[in-house]
Design a protein around this motif. Sequence first.
Motif, short mmCIF file in Angstrom:
data_model
loop_
_atom_site.label_atom_id
_atom_site.label_comp_id
_atom_site.label_asym_id
_atom_site.label_seq_id
_atom_site.Cartn_x
_atom_site.Cartn_y
_atom_site.Cartn_z
N GLN A 117 2.43 1.75 -3.45
CA GLN A 117 1.43 2.20 -4.41
C GLN A 117 1.24 3.72 -4.32
O GLN A 117 1.19 4.41 -5.35
CB GLN A 117 0.10 1.49 -4.15
CG GLN A 117 -0.95 1.68 -5.22
CD GLN A 117 -0.76 0.76 -6.40
OE1 GLN A 117 -0.32 -0.37 -6.23
NE2 GLN A 117 -1.09 1.22 -7.60
N GLN A 118 1.16 4.24 -3.12
CA GLN A 118 0.99 5.67 -2.94
C GLN A 118 2.25 6.44 -3.36
O GLN A 118 2.17 7.51 -3.96
CB GLN A 118 0.66 5.97 -1.47
CG GLN A 118 -0.65 5.38 -0.99
CD GLN A 118 -0.87 5.60 0.49
OE1 GLN A 118 -0.17 6.38 1.12
NE2 GLN A 118 -1.85 4.90 1.06
N GLN B 23 1.13 -1.40 -11.00
CA GLN B 23 0.81 -2.74 -10.52
C GLN B 23 1.89 -3.20 -9.54
O GLN B 23 3.05 -3.34 -9.92
CB GLN B 23 0.68 -3.72 -11.68
CG GLN B 23 -0.41 -3.32 -12.67
CD GLN B 23 -0.41 -4.18 -13.91
OE1 GLN B 23 0.61 -4.73 -14.30
NE2 GLN B 23 -1.57 -4.29 -14.55
N ILE B 24 1.50 -3.44 -8.30
CA ILE B 24 2.41 -3.90 -7.26
C ILE B 24 1.79 -5.13 -6.62
O ILE B 24 0.68 -5.06 -6.07
CB ILE B 24 2.68 -2.81 -6.20
CG1 ILE B 24 3.22 -1.54 -6.89
CG2 ILE B 24 3.65 -3.30 -5.15
CD1 ILE B 24 3.44 -0.39 -5.94
N TRP C 33 5.37 -0.58 -13.68
CA TRP C 33 4.81 0.73 -14.06
C TRP C 33 5.18 1.03 -15.51
O TRP C 33 5.95 0.31 -16.14
CB TRP C 33 5.33 1.82 -13.12
CG TRP C 33 6.76 2.20 -13.35
CD1 TRP C 33 7.25 3.26 -14.06
CD2 TRP C 33 7.92 1.49 -12.88
NE1 TRP C 33 8.62 3.27 -14.06
CE2 TRP C 33 9.06 2.19 -13.33
CE3 TRP C 33 8.11 0.33 -12.13
CZ2 TRP C 33 10.35 1.78 -13.06
CZ3 TRP C 33 9.41 -0.09 -11.85
CH2 TRP C 33 10.50 0.64 -12.32
N SER D 209 2.75 6.77 -7.17
CA SER D 209 1.80 7.68 -7.81
C SER D 209 2.28 9.12 -7.78
O SER D 209 1.71 9.98 -8.46
CB SER D 209 0.43 7.57 -7.11
OG SER D 209 0.52 8.00 -5.76
N SER E 3 0.82 -1.21 0.00
CA SER E 3 0.00 0.00 0.00
C SER E 3 0.86 1.26 0.00
O SER E 3 0.58 2.22 -0.72
CB SER E 3 -0.92 -0.01 1.22
OG SER E 3 -1.68 1.18 1.29
#
Length: 235
Positions: free
Chosen positions: A148-149, A164-165, A181, A152, A145
């Motif tokens: 992912q942040q 995509q992780i 990515w 971005s 999580s």
Amino acid sequence: MRQSLSELFERLSHIGIWALGLLLAAMVVFPGLTPAKALGGLGLASIAIGFAFKEIFENFFAGVLLLWKYPFEKGDFIECQSILGKVENISVRMTTIRKTNGELVVVPNSFLFKNAVNVLTDQDKRRITIMTGVAYSEDADHAVSLLQQALSQCETVDQQHPIQIFLNGFGDSSIDIEVTWWTGPTPLDHRRSRSEVVSTVKRTLDEAGIEIPFPYRTMTFKEPLEINQKPFKSD
């Protein structure tokens, strides 16, 4: 019309004009020569010429097919065998490629036609995948999580494509995480984005106190080891 197709028509037109000019000149010099006789003689001569200049004609027809089917254009980055670089020119016999280290490579067209060619800039974006990992004692879902942040916010990561992780598997010393990515297509875009993402992954996990483990080795012995201590002698 595509640039490569336009150049192909231009070069074939030049060849046709020269051939017609030579034929007309021969008919003027030799009045008894007719187009039928000239073509018949040319057919016999072409057999001998074909055997003598086999490689030249092979490269010529390969160049015609490359220009006609346009697998790549000038300015594209391609990779073929050990050659990686930018296409600077495509002729009917050879293609010149500027490697990423600045070297210029002249490649016969038959080589490109016979071998698999990766066109790196065929699309506007390329996908990159790297592997990282967290210690078994850490919360892997929380790490995913956080990454992912963090990704971005990266400038070189294309936000129009999904980041995509995924948890990939059980490594020797860590829970492996696959990070994927999209970024620009050129080798420079690829290297710049990989550097930014690797730095972001390391910084994000460090700030969260999540361990990125190095390989651990646990050694066991059949018999207990004896520890001998020598007395310390001071001067």
